[in-house]
Design an enzyme around this catalytic site. Structure first.
Site, short mmCIF file in Angstrom:
data_model
loop_
_atom_site.label_atom_id
_atom_site.label_comp_id
_atom_site.label_asym_id
_atom_site.label_seq_id
_atom_site.Cartn_x
_atom_site.Cartn_y
_atom_site.Cartn_z
CG HIS A 117 -2.00 -1.42 1.51
ND1 HIS A 117 -1.99 -2.98 1.53
CD2 HIS A 117 -3.13 -1.48 1.14
CE1 HIS A 117 -2.37 -3.39 1.32
NE2 HIS A 117 -3.85 -3.06 0.99
NE ARG A 142 -4.44 1.16 -1.45
CZ ARG A 142 -5.36 0.78 -0.18
NH1 ARG A 142 -6.44 0.24 -0.57
NH2 ARG A 142 -5.04 1.51 0.90
CE1 TYR A 154 -8.73 3.26 0.39
CE2 TYR A 154 -9.13 3.32 2.90
CZ TYR A 154 -8.75 2.71 1.26
OH TYR A 154 -8.10 1.88 1.50
CG ASP A 206 -10.10 0.76 -2.39
OD1 ASP A 206 -9.91 0.35 -0.87
OD2 ASP A 206 -11.18 0.91 -2.82
CG HIS A 208 -12.85 3.47 0.06
ND1 HIS A 208 -13.35 3.97 0.84
CD2 HIS A 208 -12.33 2.05 0.25
CE1 HIS A 208 -13.33 2.76 2.18
NE2 HIS A 208 -12.33 2.29 1.73
CD GLU A 232 -10.31 -2.53 -2.50
OE1 GLU A 232 -10.71 -2.19 -2.06
OE2 GLU A 232 -8.84 -2.87 -2.89
CD GLU A 258 -13.37 -2.60 1.18
OE1 GLU A 258 -13.20 -1.79 1.91
OE2 GLU A 258 -12.19 -3.09 0.13
NE ARG A 279 -9.62 -6.17 -3.01
CZ ARG A 279 -9.93 -5.32 -1.61
NH1 ARG A 279 -11.00 -4.69 -1.29
NH2 ARG A 279 -8.75 -5.93 -0.86
CG HIS A 308 -11.52 -6.52 2.75
ND1 HIS A 308 -10.79 -5.02 2.43
CD2 HIS A 308 -11.77 -6.20 3.98
CE1 HIS A 308 -10.65 -4.70 3.02
NE2 HIS A 308 -11.35 -4.98 3.94
CG ASP A 312 -9.98 -2.47 9.35
OD1 ASP A 312 -10.66 -1.33 8.81
OD2 ASP A 312 -9.85 -3.76 8.82
CD GLU A 335 -6.54 -4.82 1.59
OE1 GLU A 335 -6.14 -3.44 1.78
OE2 GLU A 335 -7.37 -5.19 1.22
CD1 TRP A 398 -14.48 8.24 4.50
CD2 TRP A 398 -14.44 6.17 5.18
NE1 TRP A 398 -13.53 8.32 5.12
CE2 TRP A 398 -12.96 7.08 5.01
CE3 TRP A 398 -14.09 4.91 5.11
CZ2 TRP A 398 -11.76 6.63 5.66
CZ3 TRP A 398 -13.09 4.04 5.30
CH2 TRP A 398 -11.53 4.58 5.44
#
Ligand code: CS2
Ligand code: MG
Length: 398
Positions: A117, A142, A154, A206, A208, A232, A258, A279, A308, A312, A335, A398
């Site tokens: 990332h 990414r 993001y 992404d 998002h 993505e 995700e 994903r 994904h 988190d 990922e 978001w």
């Protein structure tokens, strides 16, 4: 080999942002999983109705237990099933003294290719960050960067680690979003990455969940010259038919999943070949049992996997994905955002990085060890993801 084992108890312990769930058996073979991610805290459901349905059962009846939860789906948050399932596969592997991937058909590849990332406050910083990943052997990166004119965007990682943590405040913070500024900027970012670093690696981005289908088509078309590995979450994934419109406008590969919990969330996207990568996050999509069904459906339609794996999702959730990744036919990419301290202090992940791939150990079960004593030093802290507002204050994805 442990025979005739029964589930005896379910325990929960909260740490930092995670809750450790232990499914204990009467033979002392325990299965562990972490309730993680921005979702609802399902610990009360796991310690309540789920425990009622599990205690006394044979933990190796993974399929039947999965269906028990399926039948009672109205009683549970959709992630409860996934958490229980991963812990049961952990017990199954430990019960037979084998890593889970050997129960899933064995290794179909030498390792699991991951993507890193890269991010930055501007194009130059992001290109330099992407170069850093390539220099350390990554084969896929990414890229996300701060959009000029927007305070926060993001995907901007703090510091020089590997991990991006979007959840911050005790309550959701407001971020300002501007789609036009973003659509004008991303093609310039991607062009610079290819100009400076070439085409010898996979390049991912992404979006998002923030674009309309037509805006997503526009972005996909603008990025076609740069041979993206994927865009993505180009548009909110719940509206599966919307992807037909994106497909009409671009051949840039699309990745989604995700936010999904079940095969029904992606059946149309896969069977109509509206995406190229699925994903899902294993603990949130029904565990290993159900994610494997999703991947088998995807295989039928030439869709590959891109599980994904953000910060988190706990190391146990990541390891569960790796056991599937190394054993399935239609693996695409994994990922891997790694984890913030103190995760690296309390977890021994059971997988290691080498040459752009993660390699599982042959530890029985899922293979992740957790230091409960060390974890006691990190009391639970509530953290929320931000929300987006357009310049006129309207709420936006978001
Ligand atoms: C993201 C995540 O990694 C990704 O692809 O979409 O960072 C996502 O924002 C977080 O997992 C939300 O909890
Ligand atoms: Mg994402």
């Amino acid at each position: 080999m442990v025979a005739d084992v029964k589930i005896a108890d379910i325990r929960a312990a909260r740490h930092d942002r995670l809750t450790l769930i232990t499914i204990a058996t009467d033979e002392g073979v325990d299965g562990e999983i972490f309730v993680s991610g921005p979702g609802v805290d399902v610990t009360p459901q796991l310690l309540g109705p789920a425990k009622d349905l599990l205690v006394g059962r044979d933990p190796l009846d993974i399929g039947a237990i999965w269906h028990t939860f399926r039948e009672r789906a109205r009683m549970f948050d959709p992630t409860v099933q996934g958490y229980v399932d991963v812990a049961l596969w952990d017990i199954a592997g430990k019960a037979v003294g084998r890593p889970v991937y050997q129960l899933l058909g064995g290794a179909a590849r030498d390792g699991v290719t991951i993507y890193g990332h890269a991010s930055g406050a501007d194009i130059a910083e992001t290109v330099a960050d992407a170069a850093r990943f390539l220099q350390s052997g990554y084969r896929a990166v990414r890229v996300q960067a701060k959009v000029p004119g927007l305070e926060s965007t993001y995907g901007l990682r703090a510091g020089t680690g590997l991990t991006y943590e979007p959840a911050g405040g005790d309550l959701p913070a407001d971020e300002v979003w501007d789609t036009e500024a973003y659509l004008d900027f991303v093609p310039k970012l991607v062009a610079a990455v290819r100009d400076e670093l070439g085409y010898g690696f996979h390049l991912l981005h992404d979006a998002h969940h923030r674009l309309t289908p037509l805006e997503a088509g526009r972005l996909g078309k603008a990025l076609e010259p740069y041979r993206m590995f994927w865009i993505e979450d180009a548009t909110p994934a719940e509206d599966q038919a919307a992807f037909r419109l994106i497909r009409q406008h671009t051949v840039t590969p699309l990745a989604v999943g995700e936010v999904f919990n079940t095969i029904w969330d992606c059946q149309q996207l896969i069977s109509e070949r509206l995406i190229d990568y699925i994903r899902t996050a294993v603990p949130h999509a029904g565990g290993i049992t159900h994610t494997r069904r999703i991947f088998d459906l995807a295989d039928l339609y030439g869709v590959r996997t891109g599980s994904h794996g953000p910060g988190d999702v706990s190391p146990i959730g990541i390891a569960a994905a790796l056991h599937l990744d190394v054993s399935i036919a239609n693996f695409g990419i994994q990922e891997y955002m790694s984890h913030l301290e103190p995760a690296n202090e309390v977890f021994t992940p059971g997988y290691r990085y080498a040459d752009g791939m993660l390699h599982l150990s042959d530890e029985p079960g899922i293979g992740v060890r957790f230091d409960k004593q060390a974890a006691k030093r990190y009391p639970y802290q509530r953290r929320y993801l931000p929300v987006n507002r357009l310049r006129d204050g309207s709420m936006h994805n978001w």
